[in-house]
Design an enzyme around this catalytic site. Structure first.
Site, PDB file in Angstrom:
ATOM      1  N   ARG A 147       8.148  -8.853   3.570  1.00  0.00           N
ATOM      2  CA  ARG A 147       8.799  -8.593   2.293  1.00  0.00           C
ATOM      3  C   ARG A 147       9.430  -9.883   1.796  1.00  0.00           C
ATOM      4  O   ARG A 147      10.119 -10.575   2.557  1.00  0.00           O
ATOM      5  CB  ARG A 147       9.885  -7.521   2.442  1.00  0.00           C
ATOM      6  CG  ARG A 147      10.431  -7.018   1.121  1.00  0.00           C
ATOM      7  CD  ARG A 147      11.712  -6.227   1.288  1.00  0.00           C
ATOM      8  NE  ARG A 147      12.866  -7.096   1.482  1.00  0.00           N
ATOM      9  CZ  ARG A 147      14.130  -6.661   1.474  1.00  0.00           C
ATOM     10  NH1 ARG A 147      14.381  -5.372   1.311  1.00  0.00           N
ATOM     11  NH2 ARG A 147      15.126  -7.497   1.661  1.00  0.00           N
ATOM     12  N   TYR A 159      20.290  -9.969  -4.848  1.00  0.00           N
ATOM     13  CA  TYR A 159      19.997  -9.085  -3.715  1.00  0.00           C
ATOM     14  C   TYR A 159      18.894  -9.681  -2.837  1.00  0.00           C
ATOM     15  O   TYR A 159      17.883 -10.194  -3.315  1.00  0.00           O
ATOM     16  CB  TYR A 159      19.538  -7.705  -4.197  1.00  0.00           C
ATOM     17  CG  TYR A 159      18.926  -6.884  -3.090  1.00  0.00           C
ATOM     18  CD1 TYR A 159      19.734  -6.229  -2.165  1.00  0.00           C
ATOM     19  CD2 TYR A 159      17.542  -6.817  -2.924  1.00  0.00           C
ATOM     20  CE1 TYR A 159      19.185  -5.515  -1.117  1.00  0.00           C
ATOM     21  CE2 TYR A 159      16.987  -6.098  -1.882  1.00  0.00           C
ATOM     22  CZ  TYR A 159      17.812  -5.449  -0.984  1.00  0.00           C
ATOM     23  OH  TYR A 159      17.250  -4.750   0.064  1.00  0.00           O
ATOM     24  N   ASP A 210      10.955  -5.931  -3.075  1.00  0.00           N
ATOM     25  CA  ASP A 210      11.920  -4.879  -3.374  1.00  0.00           C
ATOM     26  C   ASP A 210      12.610  -5.182  -4.701  1.00  0.00           C
ATOM     27  O   ASP A 210      13.336  -6.175  -4.818  1.00  0.00           O
ATOM     28  CB  ASP A 210      12.953  -4.806  -2.250  1.00  0.00           C
ATOM     29  CG  ASP A 210      13.929  -3.649  -2.401  1.00  0.00           C
ATOM     30  OD1 ASP A 210      13.815  -2.906  -3.398  1.00  0.00           O
ATOM     31  OD2 ASP A 210      14.802  -3.492  -1.527  1.00  0.00           O
ATOM     32  N   HIS A 212      14.757  -3.052  -6.011  1.00  0.00           N
ATOM     33  CA  HIS A 212      16.080  -2.492  -5.730  1.00  0.00           C
ATOM     34  C   HIS A 212      16.651  -1.723  -6.915  1.00  0.00           C
ATOM     35  O   HIS A 212      17.821  -1.879  -7.277  1.00  0.00           O
ATOM     36  CB  HIS A 212      17.057  -3.577  -5.256  1.00  0.00           C
ATOM     37  CG  HIS A 212      17.933  -3.112  -4.129  1.00  0.00           C
ATOM     38  ND1 HIS A 212      19.293  -3.001  -4.230  1.00  0.00           N
ATOM     39  CD2 HIS A 212      17.611  -2.708  -2.875  1.00  0.00           C
ATOM     40  CE1 HIS A 212      19.787  -2.558  -3.094  1.00  0.00           C
ATOM     41  NE2 HIS A 212      18.786  -2.368  -2.249  1.00  0.00           N
ATOM     42  N   GLU A 236       8.651  -2.050  -4.216  1.00  0.00           N
ATOM     43  CA  GLU A 236       9.614  -1.073  -3.700  1.00  0.00           C
ATOM     44  C   GLU A 236      10.709  -0.751  -4.712  1.00  0.00           C
ATOM     45  O   GLU A 236      11.236  -1.660  -5.372  1.00  0.00           O
ATOM     46  CB  GLU A 236      10.236  -1.650  -2.425  1.00  0.00           C
ATOM     47  CG  GLU A 236      11.255  -0.778  -1.744  1.00  0.00           C
ATOM     48  CD  GLU A 236      11.810  -1.444  -0.502  1.00  0.00           C
ATOM     49  OE1 GLU A 236      12.957  -1.104  -0.141  1.00  0.00           O
ATOM     50  OE2 GLU A 236      11.128  -2.290   0.095  1.00  0.00           O
ATOM     51  N   GLU A 262      14.313   5.192   0.274  1.00  0.00           N
ATOM     52  CA  GLU A 262      15.311   4.879   1.290  1.00  0.00           C
ATOM     53  C   GLU A 262      16.637   5.590   1.045  1.00  0.00           C
ATOM     54  O   GLU A 262      17.422   5.780   1.974  1.00  0.00           O
ATOM     55  CB  GLU A 262      15.528   3.375   1.416  1.00  0.00           C
ATOM     56  CG  GLU A 262      16.224   2.712   0.250  1.00  0.00           C
ATOM     57  CD  GLU A 262      16.345   1.209   0.433  1.00  0.00           C
ATOM     58  OE1 GLU A 262      17.450   0.692   0.264  1.00  0.00           O
ATOM     59  OE2 GLU A 262      15.333   0.558   0.738  1.00  0.00           O
ATOM     60  N   ARG A 283       9.709   6.078   1.840  1.00  0.00           N
ATOM     61  CA  ARG A 283      10.535   5.213   2.687  1.00  0.00           C
ATOM     62  C   ARG A 283      11.767   5.920   3.272  1.00  0.00           C
ATOM     63  O   ARG A 283      12.704   5.256   3.727  1.00  0.00           O
ATOM     64  CB  ARG A 283      10.957   3.977   1.897  1.00  0.00           C
ATOM     65  CG  ARG A 283       9.791   3.046   1.673  1.00  0.00           C
ATOM     66  CD  ARG A 283      10.143   1.739   1.024  1.00  0.00           C
ATOM     67  NE  ARG A 283      11.482   1.250   1.235  1.00  0.00           N
ATOM     68  CZ  ARG A 283      11.918   0.676   2.353  1.00  0.00           C
ATOM     69  NH1 ARG A 283      11.093   0.529   3.400  1.00  0.00           N
ATOM     70  NH2 ARG A 283      13.163   0.259   2.437  1.00  0.00           N
ATOM     71  N   GLU A 339       9.790  -0.937   8.274  1.00  0.00           N
ATOM     72  CA  GLU A 339      10.711  -2.047   8.055  1.00  0.00           C
ATOM     73  C   GLU A 339      11.490  -2.301   9.343  1.00  0.00           C
ATOM     74  O   GLU A 339      11.949  -1.371   9.996  1.00  0.00           O
ATOM     75  CB  GLU A 339      11.667  -1.722   6.920  1.00  0.00           C
ATOM     76  CG  GLU A 339      12.656  -2.838   6.611  1.00  0.00           C
ATOM     77  CD  GLU A 339      13.594  -2.492   5.463  1.00  0.00           C
ATOM     78  OE1 GLU A 339      14.199  -3.422   4.896  1.00  0.00           O
ATOM     79  OE2 GLU A 339      13.719  -1.289   5.136  1.00  0.00           O
ATOM     80  N   TRP A 402      22.773  -1.890  -8.518  1.00  0.00           N
ATOM     81  CA  TRP A 402      22.697  -2.957  -7.522  1.00  0.00           C
ATOM     82  C   TRP A 402      21.414  -2.812  -6.705  1.00  0.00           C
ATOM     83  O   TRP A 402      20.746  -3.760  -6.419  1.00  0.00           O
ATOM     84  CB  TRP A 402      23.909  -2.918  -6.573  1.00  0.00           C
ATOM     85  CG  TRP A 402      23.793  -3.936  -5.502  1.00  0.00           C
ATOM     86  CD1 TRP A 402      23.982  -5.286  -5.625  1.00  0.00           C
ATOM     87  CD2 TRP A 402      23.438  -3.719  -4.128  1.00  0.00           C
ATOM     88  NE1 TRP A 402      23.768  -5.924  -4.421  1.00  0.00           N
ATOM     89  CE2 TRP A 402      23.424  -4.979  -3.473  1.00  0.00           C
ATOM     90  CE3 TRP A 402      23.123  -2.587  -3.392  1.00  0.00           C
ATOM     91  CZ2 TRP A 402      23.120  -5.136  -2.135  1.00  0.00           C
ATOM     92  CZ3 TRP A 402      22.819  -2.734  -2.050  1.00  0.00           C
ATOM     93  CH2 TRP A 402      22.822  -3.997  -1.428  1.00  0.00           C
TER      94      TRP A 402
END
Length: 402
Positions: A147, A159, A210, A212, A236, A262, A283, A339, A402
């Protein structure tokens, strides 16, 4: 056999972890992870005040019944705190069941479907040159998937950038730190990063990124389309997942695979995304999705719709969670990637475990149960330290995901 004790253990060997240890009258114990990053003590209170008293005297063999009892019996269902508490109990009961049977947990889940779980690591850098060096370091260690997170020109505190620490841990202060964000700067920069990576490493290395949760569906669709020439394994969390209809818009405009989940807690959080084939990887993880019992339900549903697993494995997933994850990873038919951010030496000593990394794979422990434990005396030497995840603001001061 009956449950005689259930201890909630909070420790901070570099970062906070919440662990439940269930004890039976036969002396057999089991452990489960209950960590919710930045909200750890909320789960501690839920376990100590509302769950542990219900466990004493119960038969630890009744895993499904206990799961239903804690879920349906709560009335106020779902949510990260409730589901992490249920996950800790469920995982610990699977650990006990494996020890009673004299078998590793994956054998109780149907046995092996693969030799090991392919993992991906986190490569990051402020500049493309730094990123190339980091990706090369992972390739040299045998990783087949990486990643990639990049600094954005004109922004600070982006991030995924580790600030010169070997393990990225975003929860860094008792009061959340604030970072600035610009979608325009981000969208202008990221495609050039992956163009350079493909030139440098060729077509076979699996590359992931990602977002995010920071884009709108049409912005995510644009990014996915611009990244298509570089054949990412997945993009992601392109958008916040509360509005799942938004993923349909992304699907209409790009063939870049999408991974999400996630922050999901139950199968109902991802039912539409899976059954309408709006994502490619789910995820969800053991600690946040109700334990081994419920996460397997999610993966079984996903298998019917060509969706593969891609379980979260950041630093706040303790070795207890990672041990449970690898047992599922090697057993399910629709495994995709795992991951694995790794842990500090301090954390590994507090949580002795049998799973191991070798040549791009995590290999499951063959010990009965999960093959992981917590050293309670050592854990006590690392007291809890409040640490919150950051927040994001746009350059004009507006609060942003975030």
């Amino acid at each position: 056999m009956k449950i005689t004790d259930a201890r909630v253990i909070v420790t901070c060997p570099g970062r906070n972890f919440v662990t439940l240890k269930i004890v039976t009258d036969s002396g057999i114990t089991g452990v489960g992870d209950a960590t919710v990053n930045g909200r750890e003590m909320a789960v501690v209170a839920y376990l100590r005040e509302h769950v542990v008293p219900l466990l004493i005297g119960r038969d630890p063999a009744r895993i499904e019944d206990t799961w239903q009892y804690l879920y349906k019996g709560a009335y106020w269902r779902r949510g990260p705190i409730t589901m992490a508490a249920i996950a800790a109990v469920d995982t610990a009961l699977w650990d006990i069941k494996g020890k009673v049977a004299g078998l590793p947990v994956y054998q109780l889940l149907g046995g092996r479907s693969r030799a090991g779980a392919t993992v991906y690591g986190h490569a990051c850098g402020e500049t493309i040159e730094e990123i190339l060096r980091e990706v090369a370091r992972f390739v040299d260690r045998g990783y087949r998937a990486v990643r990639v997170q990049s600094g954005i020109p004109g922004l600070h505190g982006v991030y995924g950038i580790s600030n010169n620490t070997p393990i990225y841990e975003p929860a860094d202060a008792a009061i959340p730190t604030e970072a600035a964000w610009s979608t325009e700067r981000y969208l202008a920069h990221i495609p050039s990063v992956f163009a350079k990576l493909r030139d440098e490493f060729g077509p076979s290395l699996r590359l992931l990124h990602d977002v995010h949760h920071r884009l709108t569906p049409i912005e995510a669709a644009r990014l996915g389309k611009e990244l298509e020439p570089y054949h990412l394994t997945w993009l992601e969390d392109p958008v916040p997942a509360e509005l799942q209809e938004g993923f349909r818009l992304i699907r209409q405009h790009t063939t870049t695979p999408i991974a999400v989940g996630e922050v999901f807690n139950t199968v109902w959080d991802c039912q539409q995304l899976i059954t309408e084939q709006l994502i490619d990887y789910i995820r969800a993880t053991v600690v946040h999705a109700g334990g081994i019992t419920h996460l397997k339900r999610i993966f079984d549903l996903a298998a019917l719709y060509h969706v593969r697993s891609g379980s979260h494995g950041a630093t706040d997933m303790s070795p207890v969670c990672m041990a449970a994850a690898v047992h599922l990873d090697v057993a399910i038919p629709n495994f995709g990637l795992q991951e694995w951010a790794g842990h500090s030496g301090e954390t590994d000593r507090v949580f002795p475990h049998g799973y191991r990394y070798d040549d791009g794979y995590l290999h499951v422990s063959e010990e009965p149960g999960l093959g992981v434990d917590i050293d309670e005396e050592l854990a006590a030497q690392y007291p809890y330290k409040p640490a919150a995840l950051p927040v994001n603001r746009l350059e004009d001061g507006s609060l942003h995901s975030w």
